[in-house]
Each structure stands twice: as structure tokens, then as C-alpha cells.
Motif scaffolding. Structure first.
Motif, mmCIF file in Angstrom:
data_model
loop_
_atom_site.group_PDB
_atom_site.id
_atom_site.type_symbol
_atom_site.label_atom_id
_atom_site.label_comp_id
_atom_site.label_asym_id
_atom_site.label_seq_id
_atom_site.Cartn_x
_atom_site.Cartn_y
_atom_site.Cartn_z
ATOM 1 N N PHE A 2 0.837 -1.191 0.000
ATOM 2 C CA PHE A 2 0.000 0.000 0.000
ATOM 3 C C PHE A 2 0.878 1.250 0.000
ATOM 4 N N PRO A 3 0.330 2.378 -0.452
ATOM 5 C CA PRO A 3 1.112 3.620 -0.484
ATOM 6 C C PRO A 3 1.279 4.236 0.891
ATOM 7 N N THR A 4 2.241 5.139 0.990
ATOM 8 C CA THR A 4 2.407 5.960 2.183
ATOM 9 C C THR A 4 2.055 7.407 1.858
ATOM 10 N N PHE A 5 2.948 8.135 1.155
ATOM 11 C CA PHE A 5 2.678 9.536 0.845
ATOM 12 C C PHE A 5 1.689 9.709 -0.303
ATOM 13 N N ALA A 6 1.647 8.742 -1.209
ATOM 14 C CA ALA A 6 0.796 8.897 -2.399
ATOM 15 C C ALA A 6 -0.669 9.077 -2.043
ATOM 16 N N THR A 7 -1.118 8.427 -0.983
ATOM 17 C CA THR A 7 -2.534 8.552 -0.619
ATOM 18 C C THR A 7 -2.890 9.970 -0.195
ATOM 19 N N PHE A 8 -1.926 10.701 0.389
ATOM 20 C CA PHE A 8 -2.181 12.083 0.791
ATOM 21 C C PHE A 8 -2.204 13.018 -0.417
ATOM 22 N N ILE A 9 -1.464 12.654 -1.462
ATOM 23 C CA ILE A 9 -1.444 13.475 -2.668
ATOM 24 C C ILE A 9 -2.687 13.208 -3.514
ATOM 25 N N VAL A 10 -2.908 11.958 -3.841
ATOM 26 C CA VAL A 10 -3.969 11.589 -4.765
ATOM 27 C C VAL A 10 -5.345 11.959 -4.224
ATOM 28 N N ASN A 11 -5.535 11.907 -2.912
ATOM 29 C CA ASN A 11 -6.837 12.194 -2.310
ATOM 30 C C ASN A 11 -6.949 13.605 -1.734
ATOM 31 N N HIS A 12 -6.000 14.449 -2.044
ATOM 32 C CA HIS A 12 -5.943 15.812 -1.512
ATOM 33 C C HIS A 12 -7.095 16.636 -2.086
ATOM 34 N N GLN A 13 -7.922 17.210 -1.222
ATOM 35 C CA GLN A 13 -9.124 17.893 -1.694
ATOM 36 C C GLN A 13 -8.833 19.196 -2.437
ATOM 37 N N GLN A 14 -7.636 19.769 -2.276
ATOM 38 C CA GLN A 14 -7.338 21.039 -2.926
ATOM 39 C C GLN A 14 -6.703 20.876 -4.306
ATOM 40 N N LEU A 15 -6.423 19.644 -4.709
ATOM 41 C CA LEU A 15 -5.772 19.423 -5.999
ATOM 42 C C LEU A 15 -6.791 19.254 -7.114
ATOM 43 N N PRO A 16 -6.519 19.805 -8.306
ATOM 44 C CA PRO A 16 -7.388 19.560 -9.458
ATOM 45 C C PRO A 16 -7.408 18.078 -9.810
ATOM 46 N N ALA A 17 -8.478 17.646 -10.442
ATOM 47 C CA ALA A 17 -8.644 16.231 -10.772
ATOM 48 C C ALA A 17 -7.514 15.713 -11.635
ATOM 49 N N GLU A 18 -7.051 16.518 -12.603
ATOM 50 C CA GLU A 18 -6.000 16.032 -13.497
ATOM 51 C C GLU A 18 -4.669 15.838 -12.775
ATOM 52 N N VAL A 19 -4.451 16.608 -11.712
ATOM 53 C CA VAL A 19 -3.219 16.455 -10.932
ATOM 54 C C VAL A 19 -3.306 15.193 -10.081
ATOM 55 N N SER A 20 -4.433 15.003 -9.429
ATOM 56 C CA SER A 20 -4.649 13.773 -8.656
ATOM 57 C C SER A 20 -4.459 12.546 -9.533
#
Length: 408
Positions: free
Chosen positions: A112-130
């Protein structure tokens, strides 16, 4: 042993290599390092203990990745970091991960991921960045696991920001030969797990025999339980895992996902299992019979029956009520995971594990530490030597067709 919840640690430098260049230029992953001025401020505030160097703060663009990560949490983390340096370094590459597994008698690990989950699910990021960061993580993980694909089992990471991308992501994961994905249990981009926009996605997961693991955690920039009430690590960590797991099950239950897709497998990880007896009892005996007309279309049997049919749950060594959990859902729905290399679980050792589970029989211990993980994560092979995911033409066409329907 079969480790149903083990983690990688993503090397900082890999993101620039794997993330689409145009996305990375706009939203680069950067480190904000400690400075002498900040250290002097901490010494004034906390005394001599504030003089320790703090780990860097990760940002994406100018947005912090970790939420509620105040100076008190950073300082406490800095003093604990030295206890897990070796383990975190081992988790950064496949060969070193295998070495760490041998040291603790782990034969197979689901990663399972460690930091990636905080990036991919970050509510302030645009969908294309996630989406770009999820794709980068999965491509990196695919290479990571090539060192020993029979022992290092990749769990694919999905971005939920834009539902129209879900089936494309799933098709890519299937092309890697993977049979499981990980989702956060929270509401992401204003959609809970039962949202109608996910219908084609659940259908495709069931058709392709993709197991779905829910793995939560604190400090996400999102709607994690406790964020609206607490800001300290202790309280956030206490609430995030078990409470989000409970609500994730209710979202799948109330929306009818469990009713419509009876072969779809779900696992609730790193939340322990002791919440299950009281939660399922409440759902069965208070919520389900209260207003039958409100649930009759989506919930057609007792909530506990759905859990017993298609859900698994991770256990914690030493937690209470395991016998009560087994009495309700059976021991074959329990999974064991180390959570390696995360520091909150390093004190749970795999040595003498049967003694730590002394209330369980030998058969129950074997199933929990070996067989149940295989049952959940790995595809069953039929007499012709094929599995659901090894039907490439039909399966991939179903995914592609569903995607076109969703896009319309």
C-alpha cells in the motif's frame, strides 16, 4: 506468513521521473527544510528540546501535503524518526522490502502507499493532478514489484476526483495483472462510496474480480472524521481509522452497492476488528428494523449478512473481542497485516504470533496469517489455468464499453 497490509515508502526523487512532465511543472513535489531561524523560535517556545532538526515538510506546488501537522506534531515526529530510519529505507525499493520481509518471516506482502494517498486524495488538488500522481505511483509500483512479483503484490491506487476517469484507471491496473485496488473510505470530491457516479466502476470491479481494500488514516486534506472537531494528532489518529471504516460500510450498504454486486469483495484495513460486533448489532437490531420502507430497495437482508458474505477486516495483535468478531462473521474473514514500516505499528512483532493470538485455535491462526489473505487478494485459478483477469479481450472490452457509457 501473508502480510495483508504492508507499505512502500515512495522515494522523493521518483515523482519527477514518473509524473507527467506538464503536470509536474505546474504542481511539483517539493521539500521545505528546517532553518536556523525556525529552530531558534522553537527553542524559545519549547525549550532545549526544540533544537532538534525537523524532517522536511512536503508540498505540491505551494500546497502542504499533510494536514494538521503542527510544530508540536513535527517535533514529536522528529524524536521518533530515528527509531524507524532503517525500516523506512527498506520500504523504498523492492529488493530491500524483500529483505525486511525475510527478517520477519513474511512470505507474501500486499503493498500500500504511504505519501501517495495524501497526494492523490488531496481535496485542494485539481482532478487532473490527482490522476497524474496516481498514474505515476502505479507505474513506479509496477517496476518496484518486478523484483519478485509472486511475493510483492501490488495494490493499485485509484484517484476518485473525476469519476469519468475511474474505468480508464481500472483498465490500466488490470493490464498490470493486479487483482486489487485501494481506496480511501472518506467522502472524496463531495462523493461518498455509494454515490451514483461510481456505479459503472463497481460493476467493472465485480466483473473483473478486483478486490477493493479501504485504507484510511489521519492528516489528510479532506473530510476525515475528527477534522472538524480536533487538531491534535492523538485525537485525529484515534478517530480516523475505525470511524471511517464504519461509515464506509454503511455507505456501501445503504446505497445498495453490496446488494447489487454480491461477488464484489471489500476489506477494511488498519482499523482493527473490535468495532464490528457493536456496529453490526446496532445496524441489525436498531437501524434496519426502524423504518423498513426506507431501506427495502437496497438492503434486503440483515446488514451483518452482507458483511459475512463479501467483507473482510484487518485485525490488530492484542486487540479485544476477536472471539466475538469470529462468532459474528467467522474467522475466515479476518486479515493480518503488519503496517510495516509505519512507526505506530513497529512495536507489534511477528515473532511468536500464535502466542499473541492465544485465544484462537491453530487452524484459525493459520487461516488469519496465511490463507485468508490469499482468498481476498488473489484470483482463483480454474481447471483450465485461467482467472477472471486473465480473460483480456472480454474483460477489457467490458471496461472500455462501460467507460464510454459513463463519458456520455
Amino acid at each position: 506468513m501473508y502480510d495483508s497490509d504492508r507499505h512502500v515508502v515512495e522515494p522523493f526523487a521518483m515523482w519527477q521521473q514518473y509524473v507527467e512532465s506538464t503536470i509536474f511543472q505546474k504542481y511539483p513535489l517539493t521539500c521545505v527544510y528546517d532553518t536556523p531561524a525556525k529552530k531558534r523560535e522553537r527553542i524559545l517556545k519549547f525549550g532545549p528540546q526544540g533544537g532538534i532538526d525537523l524532517p522536511p515538510i512536503f508540498t505540491i506546488g505551494d500546497i502542504p501535503i499533510i494536514n494538521n501537522w503542527h510544530d508540536t506534531e513535527q517535533l514529536a515526529s522528529a524524536y521518533l524518526n530515528t527509531d524507524s530510519i532503517e525500516q523506512r529505507e527498506q520500504a523504498m525499493a523492492g529488493e530491500q522490502q524483500l529483505d525486511s520481509m525475510r527478517q520477519s518471516n513474511i512470505d507474501v506482502a500486499c503493498l500500500f502507499p504511504t505519501f501517495a494517498t495524501f497526494i492523490v486524495n488531496h481535496q485542494q488538488l485539481p482532478a487532473e493532478v490527482s490522476l497524474a500522481y496516481a498514474d505515476a505511483y502505479n507505474r513506479w509500483l509496477h517496476n518496484y514489484c518486478q523484483h519478485a512479483p509472486n511475493q510483492l503484490k501490488a495494490v493499485g491506487l485509484i484517484s476518485r476526483h473525476n469519476p469519468s476517469s475511474l474505468l480508464r484507471q481500472l483498465e490500466q491496473i488490470i493490464s498490470y495483472g493486479w487483482s486489487s485496488i485501494v481506496l480511501r473510505p472518506e467522502v472524496i470530491a463531495n462523493r461518498d462510496l455509494g454515490h451514483p457516479d461510481y456505479e459503472s466502476f463497481w460493476q467493472a470491479c465485480e466483473f473483473n474480480n478486483i478486490a477493493v481494500a479501504f485504507h484510511g488514516g489521519s492528516c489528510l486534506h479532506g473530510s476525515t472524521t475528527g477534522n472538524q472537531r480536533f487538531s491534535a494528532r492523538f485525537s485525529l489518529h484515534a478517530c480516523s481509522h475505525p470511524m471511517e471504516a464504519q461509515m464506509a460500510f454503511v455507505a456501501l450498504l445503504e446505497s445498495g452497492v453490496l446488494e447489487r454486486y454480491p461477488k464484489l469483495k471489500f476489506a477494511f484495513l488498519e482499523a482493527g476488528a473490535s468495532w464490528l460486533p457493536s456496529w453490526l448489532w446496532r445496524l441489525d437490531n436498531i437501524c434496519f428494523p426502524e423504518f423498513p420502507s426506507l431501506v427495502e430497495s437496497n438492503i434486503k437482508m440483515l446488514p451483518s449478512e452482507y458483511f459475512k458474505r463479501q467483507c473482510w477486516v484487518g485485525i490488530e495483535l492484542g486487540e479485544p473481542c476477536l472471539r466475538e468478531v469470529i462468532n459474528i462473521i467467522g474467522h475466515k474473514k479476518l486479515l493480518y497485516g503488519t503496517d510495516f514500516p509505519h512507526p505506530d505499528h513497529l512495536h507489534f512483532t511477528t515473532e511468536n504470533i500464535t502466542e499473541q493470538l492465544s485465544e484462537l485455535s491453530e487452524t484459525e491462526c493459520i487461516d488469519i496469517t496465511i490463507n485468508n489473505g490469499r482468498e481476498f487478494y488473489e484470483l482463483k485459478i480454474d481447471e483450465h489455468g485461467s482467472s477472471a483477469t486473465n480473460l483480456p479481450t472480454e474483460s477489457h472490452h467490458i471496461v472500455a464499453a462501460s467507460h464510454l457509457e459513463m463519458a456520455d
